[in-house]
Design a protein around this motif. Structure first.
Motif, PDB file in Angstrom:
ATOM      1  N   THR A   5       8.693   9.597  -1.467  1.00  0.00           N
ATOM      2  CA  THR A   5       7.913  10.436  -0.561  1.00  0.00           C
ATOM      3  C   THR A   5       7.415  11.701  -1.250  1.00  0.00           C
ATOM      4  N   ASN A   6       6.364  12.250  -0.677  1.00  0.00           N
ATOM      5  CA  ASN A   6       5.786  13.487  -1.179  1.00  0.00           C
ATOM      6  C   ASN A   6       5.229  14.255   0.007  1.00  0.00           C
ATOM      7  N   TYR A   7       5.386  15.577  -0.003  1.00  0.00           N
ATOM      8  CA  TYR A   7       4.943  16.406   1.114  1.00  0.00           C
ATOM      9  C   TYR A   7       4.160  17.617   0.609  1.00  0.00           C
ATOM     10  N   VAL A   8       3.214  18.051   1.417  1.00  0.00           N
ATOM     11  CA  VAL A   8       2.566  19.316   1.136  1.00  0.00           C
ATOM     12  C   VAL A   8       3.582  20.417   1.412  1.00  0.00           C
ATOM     13  N   TYR A  19       0.830  -1.202   0.000  1.00  0.00           N
ATOM     14  CA  TYR A  19       0.000   0.000   0.000  1.00  0.00           C
ATOM     15  C   TYR A  19       0.865   1.253   0.000  1.00  0.00           C
ATOM     16  N   THR A  20       0.375   2.281  -0.668  1.00  0.00           N
ATOM     17  CA  THR A  20       0.914   3.615  -0.451  1.00  0.00           C
ATOM     18  C   THR A  20       0.327   4.124   0.854  1.00  0.00           C
ATOM     19  N   MET A  21       1.186   4.621   1.712  1.00  0.00           N
ATOM     20  CA  MET A  21       0.757   5.100   3.025  1.00  0.00           C
ATOM     21  C   MET A  21       0.858   6.612   3.081  1.00  0.00           C
ATOM     22  N   GLY A  22       0.056   7.190   3.942  1.00  0.00           N
ATOM     23  CA  GLY A  22       0.127   8.640   4.048  1.00  0.00           C
ATOM     24  C   GLY A  22      -0.442   9.151   5.352  1.00  0.00           C
ATOM     25  N   TRP A  23      -0.122  10.405   5.611  1.00  0.00           N
ATOM     26  CA  TRP A  23      -0.694  11.123   6.750  1.00  0.00           C
ATOM     27  C   TRP A  23      -1.537  12.281   6.213  1.00  0.00           C
ATOM     28  N   GLN A  50     -11.063  21.593   5.890  1.00  0.00           N
ATOM     29  CA  GLN A  50     -11.141  20.300   5.239  1.00  0.00           C
ATOM     30  C   GLN A  50      -9.898  19.469   5.546  1.00  0.00           C
ATOM     31  N   ARG A  51     -10.065  18.166   5.471  1.00  0.00           N
ATOM     32  CA  ARG A  51      -8.923  17.287   5.660  1.00  0.00           C
ATOM     33  C   ARG A  51      -7.950  17.489   4.499  1.00  0.00           C
ATOM     34  N   GLU A  52      -6.661  17.555   4.829  1.00  0.00           N
ATOM     35  CA  GLU A  52      -5.649  17.763   3.798  1.00  0.00           C
ATOM     36  C   GLU A  52      -4.560  16.712   3.885  1.00  0.00           C
ATOM     37  N   LEU A  53      -3.981  16.443   2.726  1.00  0.00           N
ATOM     38  CA  LEU A  53      -2.861  15.520   2.654  1.00  0.00           C
ATOM     39  C   LEU A  53      -1.609  16.204   3.209  1.00  0.00           C
ATOM     40  N   LEU A  78       5.789   9.621  11.244  1.00  0.00           N
ATOM     41  CA  LEU A  78       5.882  10.998  10.780  1.00  0.00           C
ATOM     42  C   LEU A  78       6.636  11.787  11.844  1.00  0.00           C
ATOM     43  N   GLN A  79       7.867  12.145  11.542  1.00  0.00           N
ATOM     44  CA  GLN A  79       8.647  12.982  12.437  1.00  0.00           C
ATOM     45  C   GLN A  79       8.326  14.433  12.117  1.00  0.00           C
ATOM     46  N   MET A  80       7.854  15.156  13.118  1.00  0.00           N
ATOM     47  CA  MET A  80       7.434  16.538  12.920  1.00  0.00           C
ATOM     48  C   MET A  80       8.315  17.448  13.768  1.00  0.00           C
TER      49      MET A  80
END
Length: 120
Positions: free
Chosen positions: A57-60, A32-36, A44-47, A80-82
């Motif tokens: 990887t891809n980031y907003v 699966y492709t995983m995401g947060w 609204q919910r955002e990627l 997800l390291q923030m």
């Protein structure tokens, strides 16, 4: 069916760091492709970020350079390291897994969400 469980949310001061984790219940996770994703109050919910089975990887734009997504195929986990968090990062964070079949059909699963609050 994949079940996803998030952990690691909490309260942090601006400039601080948090690490979110998502544990998948099934070995099929690895394809699966995983995401947060995140949803702030009234928005609204955002990627936020995604990671493919191969590790791409891809980031907003708003989190680039601050957040890092990673996954462990053997352990069936995704993190997800923030870093350098700010108040705009306050939201419920959701783990998502999806797979697109050759015929275009999509299998999609969501976790229950974990609250991240950035406040002084």
């Amino acid at each position: 069916q994949v079940q996803l469980v998030e952990s690691g949310g909490g309260l942090v001061q601006p400039g601080g760091s948090l690490r979110l984790s998502c544990a998948a219940s099934d070995y099929s996770f690895r394809v699966y492709t995983m995401g947060w994703h995140r949803q702030a109050p009234g928005k609204q919910r955002e990627l936020v970020a995604t990671i493919t089975p191969g590790g791409s990887t891809n980031y907003v734009d708003s989190v680039k350079g601050r957040f890092t997504i990673s996954r462990d195929i053997v352990e069936n986990t995704m993190d997800l390291q923030m870093n350098d968090l700010n108040t705009e990062d306050t939201a419920i964070y959701y783990c998502r897994a999806h797979f697109t079949y050759p015929n275009g059909g999509v299998a999609e699963f969501w976790g229950q969400g974990t609250q991240v609050t950035v406040s002084s």
